[in-house]
Design an enzyme around this catalytic site. Sequence first.
Site, PDB file in Angstrom:
ATOM      1  CG  HIS B  65      -2.439  -0.707   0.950  1.00 41.44           C
ATOM      2  ND1 HIS B  65      -2.852  -1.302   2.083  1.00 41.44           N
ATOM      3  CD2 HIS B  65      -2.706  -0.615   0.205  1.00 41.44           C
ATOM      4  CE1 HIS B  65      -3.955  -1.677   1.609  1.00 41.44           C
ATOM      5  NE2 HIS B  65      -4.176  -1.181   0.365  1.00 41.44           N
ATOM      6  CG  ASP B  67      -0.702   3.781   3.775  1.00 45.25           C
ATOM      7  OD1 ASP B  67      -1.037   2.670   3.077  1.00 45.25           O
ATOM      8  OD2 ASP B  67      -0.788   4.021   5.041  1.00 45.25           O
ATOM      9  CG  HIS B  68       2.516   0.630   4.617  1.00 52.60           C
ATOM     10  ND1 HIS B  68       2.706  -0.006   6.562  1.00 52.60           N
ATOM     11  CD2 HIS B  68       1.471   1.323   4.741  1.00 52.60           C
ATOM     12  CE1 HIS B  68       1.471   0.277   6.960  1.00 52.60           C
ATOM     13  NE2 HIS B  68       0.716   0.923   6.356  1.00 52.60           N
ATOM     14  CG  HIS B 140      -3.810  -5.371   5.567  1.00 52.83           C
ATOM     15  ND1 HIS B 140      -5.275  -4.643   5.748  1.00 52.83           N
ATOM     16  CD2 HIS B 140      -3.248  -3.782   4.184  1.00 52.83           C
ATOM     17  CE1 HIS B 140      -4.534  -3.767   5.597  1.00 52.83           C
ATOM     18  NE2 HIS B 140      -4.626  -3.423   4.764  1.00 52.83           N
ATOM     19  CG  ASP B 211      -1.274  -2.082   7.961  1.00 56.86           C
ATOM     20  OD1 ASP B 211      -0.158  -1.270   8.510  1.00 56.86           O
ATOM     21  OD2 ASP B 211      -1.922  -0.927   7.154  1.00 56.86           O
ATOM     22  CG  HIS B 269      -1.702   1.815  10.304  1.00 61.40           C
ATOM     23  ND1 HIS B 269      -2.640   1.442   9.946  1.00 61.40           N
ATOM     24  CD2 HIS B 269      -1.480   2.530   9.255  1.00 61.40           C
ATOM     25  CE1 HIS B 269      -3.095   1.586   8.634  1.00 61.40           C
ATOM     26  NE2 HIS B 269      -1.563   2.063   7.749  1.00 61.40           N
TER      27      HIS B 269
END
Lengths: 317, 317
Positions: B65, B67-68, B140, B211, B269
């Site tokens: 993802h 944002d990672h 996830h 996550d 997170h």
Amino acid sequence: MELTFLGTGAGRPSRQRNVTSMALTLPPPRCSAWLFDCGEATQHQLMRTPIKMSRIEAVFITHLHGDHVNGLPGLLSSRSYHPGAGPLRLFGPAGIKAYLEAVFSATYSHLDYELIVTELAEGVIYEDDDYSVEAYPLQHRVPCWGYRVTEKDRPGALDAEKARSLGVPFGPLLGQLKNGRDVRLPDGRFVRSTDVTAPDRKGRIISILGDTVPCGTIARLAADADLLVHEATFQGDMAEKAAAYGHSTTLQAAEAARMAGAKRLYMTHFSSRYREEDMDRLVAEARTLFPEAYAGSDLLSVAVTRPGEQPDGSCWA
Amino acid sequence: MELTFLGTGAGRPSRQRNVTSMALTLPPPRCSAWLFDCGEATQHQLMRTPIKMSRIEAVFITHLHGDHVNGLPGLLSSRSYHPGAGPLRLFGPAGIKAYLEAVFSATYSHLDYELIVTELAEGVIYEDDDYSVEAYPLQHRVPCWGYRVTEKDRPGALDAEKARSLGVPFGPLLGQLKNGRDVRLPDGRFVRSTDVTAPDRKGRIISILGDTVPCGTIARLAADADLLVHEATFQGDMAEKAAAYGHSTTLQAAEAARMAGAKRLYMTHFSSRYREEDMDRLVAEARTLFPEAYAGSDLLSVAVTRPGEQPDGSCWA
């Protein structure tokens, strides 16, 4: 119109300067923001300004080097979270569409608004009632473009007091005068539009160039610009090194502004070797050739106002 | 060992929290830094810590993802500028190699050091004389992994004074005792290694999860961990929403720590809906199930030291 520098450093972020991006705010009532380049952490820099993410309505990328584009996937993705974010136009060199598709596919990203991507061809790339934008290629290590934003001329304001004193009745004749047409009054007298309106307000021209060595298209991009943004990666005596890396010096930026008849020059994209204490020297170099030369710095906002004209109202107050 | 949170927010950066990344510093004399995840502007956050870019020797990505992972191209590129930057190992889910190749190709990027990319398979993914790292899949919306870093047990220090008092002569017998072997002295007496050495120093275990919703592999990843880093995107009563988005709540993070027998839990997170003033409440929720629960915050450094043991020397002083 107001130009806000979001990042003014070359290659990689430093404590003083983020990598390249700037935002052009179009005046009220429009209040759109147009981004030029989008280095990593441009969205973080925007959080330090009053500019609203939802008001960013276009992004213009000069070239696909990472320090000009690595912030694009994150910024576009985050914009989905902002209420009222409508369609966004993205302009950039050939390849930008494939780049974004590859990143969005790998990172499972999708946008909640329409993204309209245009890969650049020379000439007018965008036009609406108030503005046009032209793009022309520069000369860098990779395909790189400069942008010329032209605000269209606007008819001068109607002097209602004066019109009344000349006997113009309320009604459609006033509107015709305002729109530049001369009229005959009911009593037979003739009134010229220029008698009751201020002169046309000339549109402003802002020229924002990507990384480049001195080249022929700069004069075309920057002709008579009210504001020219030109890279100045290196100091004046480093022309050889600048050329080797496809960049310009302070003196070359100043010479370009002078040749083009620009009104004001802001330099940006400074090598990380330069610190705050070097800036006066770099500006002084440029001013030997072009007195209206200035250095961009992160989060600096510059109003683009013509002499004797009212400043625009604020969009972000 | 020291864990430094570089970004502790979910989805997009906020003024309080950057997107996910953390750095694990291995103690002297090694002084390597290992990054876990690399959201946009991780390199900017690193500039606000004493951690040296050239000492980052591995990057572990939990999932792809944005944002990672959006900070990875910029961080890897900038590292080329740092003198002494040797090879770097990158671990991540299947697809990470194609992602990087696509970005580097589109942005004309190249590195001045060797990048060794490993796409994850279950089990031990890295091992050297002092550490091993295992990876196991979590649950996830997209393939996502957790990491378990195990410091190997080290023999206890030799008590030279005591050995001399027992009549052990200088020389090879001392070395054998230090390495855990019992010896017979020249005068026929027998000395046990445990008589003259401190007990083995147990290696520390740090478990860093991506996550995830609650799932079976967490107990395996976090068993007896000295420090467990577990996402807690939502507050305790939002388990349904958390599940819908593939995330966990504070209570689920705490329950996972409790079940695994972890010594300490750091949550990270956090959804951007939570502000600083909400943190006490979120931590209090977790502590109802697991008293040693804490909230990560940007630029917080946590020493991982076992009770009664000397803290590590500093790497960045």
